[in-house]
Design a protein around this motif. Sequence first.
Motif, PDB file in Angstrom:
ATOM      1  N   UNK A 264      22.211 -21.811 -12.513  1.00 32.43           N
ATOM      2  CA  UNK A 264      22.591 -22.777 -13.566  1.00 32.43           C
ATOM      3  C   UNK A 264      22.334 -22.278 -14.898  1.00 32.43           C
ATOM      4  N   UNK A 265      21.148 -21.481 -14.818  1.00 32.63           N
ATOM      5  CA  UNK A 265      20.479 -21.089 -16.360  1.00 32.63           C
ATOM      6  C   UNK A 265      21.543 -20.038 -16.728  1.00 32.63           C
ATOM      7  N   UNK A 266      21.961 -19.115 -15.908  1.00 35.47           N
ATOM      8  CA  UNK A 266      22.809 -18.054 -16.348  1.00 35.47           C
ATOM      9  C   UNK A 266      24.520 -18.662 -16.673  1.00 35.47           C
ATOM     10  N   UNK A 267      24.788 -19.762 -15.995  1.00 38.88           N
ATOM     11  CA  UNK A 267      26.065 -20.240 -16.461  1.00 38.88           C
ATOM     12  C   UNK A 267      25.950 -20.934 -17.637  1.00 38.88           C
ATOM     13  N   UNK A 268      24.796 -21.488 -17.840  1.00 41.21           N
ATOM     14  CA  UNK A 268      24.387 -22.269 -19.271  1.00 41.21           C
ATOM     15  C   UNK A 268      24.325 -21.060 -20.515  1.00 41.21           C
ATOM     16  N   UNK A 269      23.909 -20.112 -19.997  1.00 45.02           N
ATOM     17  CA  UNK A 269      23.670 -19.085 -21.084  1.00 45.02           C
ATOM     18  C   UNK A 269      25.101 -18.352 -21.225  1.00 45.02           C
ATOM     19  N   UNK A 270      25.673 -18.141 -20.337  1.00 47.35           N
ATOM     20  CA  UNK A 270      27.377 -17.746 -20.860  1.00 47.35           C
ATOM     21  C   UNK A 270      28.407 -18.533 -21.404  1.00 47.35           C
ATOM     22  N   UNK A 271      28.115 -19.967 -21.140  1.00 43.00           N
ATOM     23  CA  UNK A 271      28.742 -20.958 -21.833  1.00 43.00           C
ATOM     24  C   UNK A 271      28.456 -21.138 -23.333  1.00 43.00           C
ATOM     25  N   UNK A 272      26.976 -20.928 -23.468  1.00 42.49           N
ATOM     26  CA  UNK A 272      26.413 -21.003 -24.840  1.00 42.49           C
ATOM     27  C   UNK A 272      27.032 -19.850 -25.532  1.00 42.49           C
ATOM     28  N   UNK A 273      27.004 -18.722 -25.304  1.00 42.37           N
ATOM     29  CA  UNK A 273      27.569 -17.424 -25.770  1.00 42.37           C
ATOM     30  C   UNK A 273      29.002 -17.877 -26.409  1.00 42.37           C
ATOM     31  N   UNK A 274      29.612 -18.219 -25.218  1.00 41.16           N
ATOM     32  CA  UNK A 274      31.047 -18.494 -25.481  1.00 41.16           C
ATOM     33  C   UNK A 274      31.318 -19.475 -26.647  1.00 41.16           C
ATOM     34  N   UNK A 275      30.521 -20.500 -26.749  1.00 41.92           N
ATOM     35  CA  UNK A 275      30.613 -21.521 -27.624  1.00 41.92           C
ATOM     36  C   UNK A 275      30.299 -20.939 -29.070  1.00 41.92           C
ATOM     37  N   UNK A 276      29.304 -20.084 -29.165  1.00 42.61           N
ATOM     38  CA  UNK A 276      28.743 -19.558 -30.442  1.00 42.61           C
ATOM     39  C   UNK A 276      29.990 -18.667 -31.066  1.00 42.61           C
ATOM     40  N   UNK A 277      30.524 -18.026 -29.930  1.00 42.21           N
ATOM     41  CA  UNK A 277      31.629 -16.969 -30.523  1.00 42.21           C
ATOM     42  C   UNK A 277      32.764 -17.734 -31.043  1.00 42.21           C
TER      43      UNK A 277
END
Length: 518
Positions: free
Chosen positions: A51-64
Amino acid sequence: MERNFILGIDAGTSVIKAALFDRQGNEVSRGARNVPVHNPTPQQAEENMYDVWEAASLAIQEALTGSGVDPSDILSVGLTGQGDGSWMIGPDGEPVGPAILWTDGRAGDIVEGWLEDGSVTKQFPITGNGPYAGTASAILKWRLENQPELMVEGNVHLWCKDWVGYKLTGVANGDPSDASLMGINMTTRNYDDEVLEILGISDAKVVLPELQNSHELLGEITEEASGVTGLPVGLPVYKGSVDISASSLGVGVARPGDCMAVVGTAGIVTVATTDPSGSTNPPDVGWMIPHTPETSIRSMGLNFCTPNLDWFLRELGGSFRREADAQTQGNLYEYLDQVVESTPVGSNGVIYHGYLAPGGERAPFVKPDARGMFNGINNAHTRNDLLRAVYEGVALGIRDCLDAIPTEVNVVRMAGGGANSPVWAQIFADVLGRTIEVPAGSEFGAKGAAIVAAVGAGRFESFGEAADALVHVRRTYKPNKANTAKYDKFFAVYKRLRESALDIWDDLADAVDFANAN
């Protein structure tokens, strides 16, 4: 091509954030995703590492996506995250189970045993750190006793940011700042066999990761990570540090005497020093955390800061809310500032101690049974006096921590939700007797991670140079000398009251236990 942006990733306890910063340190965009905390029992706190990794990858996508920045214009990535706990992976790189968090209490009896048999006191001169139930040392001891099948060669104990870094780069290791909270040698910044033996966790050494300095290159974005984050393959990722260190750096704490006070859910005080072994008072309390190559930070943490105001408003704030609706169009905190500002310094003699956390207090003293107190009330006092007493009590608690650290501090960088209140910031300046500076921005952990990545990538020669260039002060509050003189008197009483209550809290806990059992 000279790249213009740096990405900072802050893997917090309940929210994973990614923020993109430009060459001047301005926050260009931000992404965030929540992560659920699971409580299998009232004492346990865990997170699913996937869950933590999925959240991190989605947060990165959103920032980009939100930035409009071409990912190829990003210079580097830096990491930070929640400290302590245990994030263990197996030989295949997959989690062996859920992460055990820093808020977990299953190892509480182990820490009590260390306190009773003197283990904490024995290791403190070497580490400068006082363990609590959620520290990695206590959890690894618990694992040795309850999950020995996991404490074997091939498995690797990580911390939260390290798990995210591993998923980005395929490299699994730790850094001295995270490891310091479990107890490493504060001088060598590495594991210490004597400390492991004192704590009874020598057998845990087999799962401890190699340690890498925060500004060193961890690795590069892999094809797999690129596919789920949108970051370019080969983008450099720098190791980073624990959130306390990163947040300190993110507000500009880089040189000896620099100081941060976070007035958020918890209250964190950090002071940078070049002499860690000479800065460990008071004993057995707080942390000594490797920070920059030249400095460490002496840190103490109040369990509760802003939750004191939340509690007061929940239980006693109905009338304040109604008046705010009528007078400030519902802006409650603007109205509270007006009320507090109109109430005299010292709250007409009411003193508040904000020890509301169920686990008591951890700095500048450790007392699991510590409880909150209003003192000095008579029938002439009003709700306004009590409200200002809460504001002042939180500031007095921060002063209690800061005054216990034997390093001269003249300016305090203030962050957290409390810094949004100009009136509260001025109270802090007056109570501490020091200038308060409120930096611009909000994602100070991610900014600290970005500063580390900027230094690692060679954009700046030192952390001090990077902090000067990338951290900007938004507001400044100078102490009112007359008010500080008044608060000096109240602080002396505040401290005597909490010292005199130590045995009383024990008796109160016994009385509560007896009442609940009969």
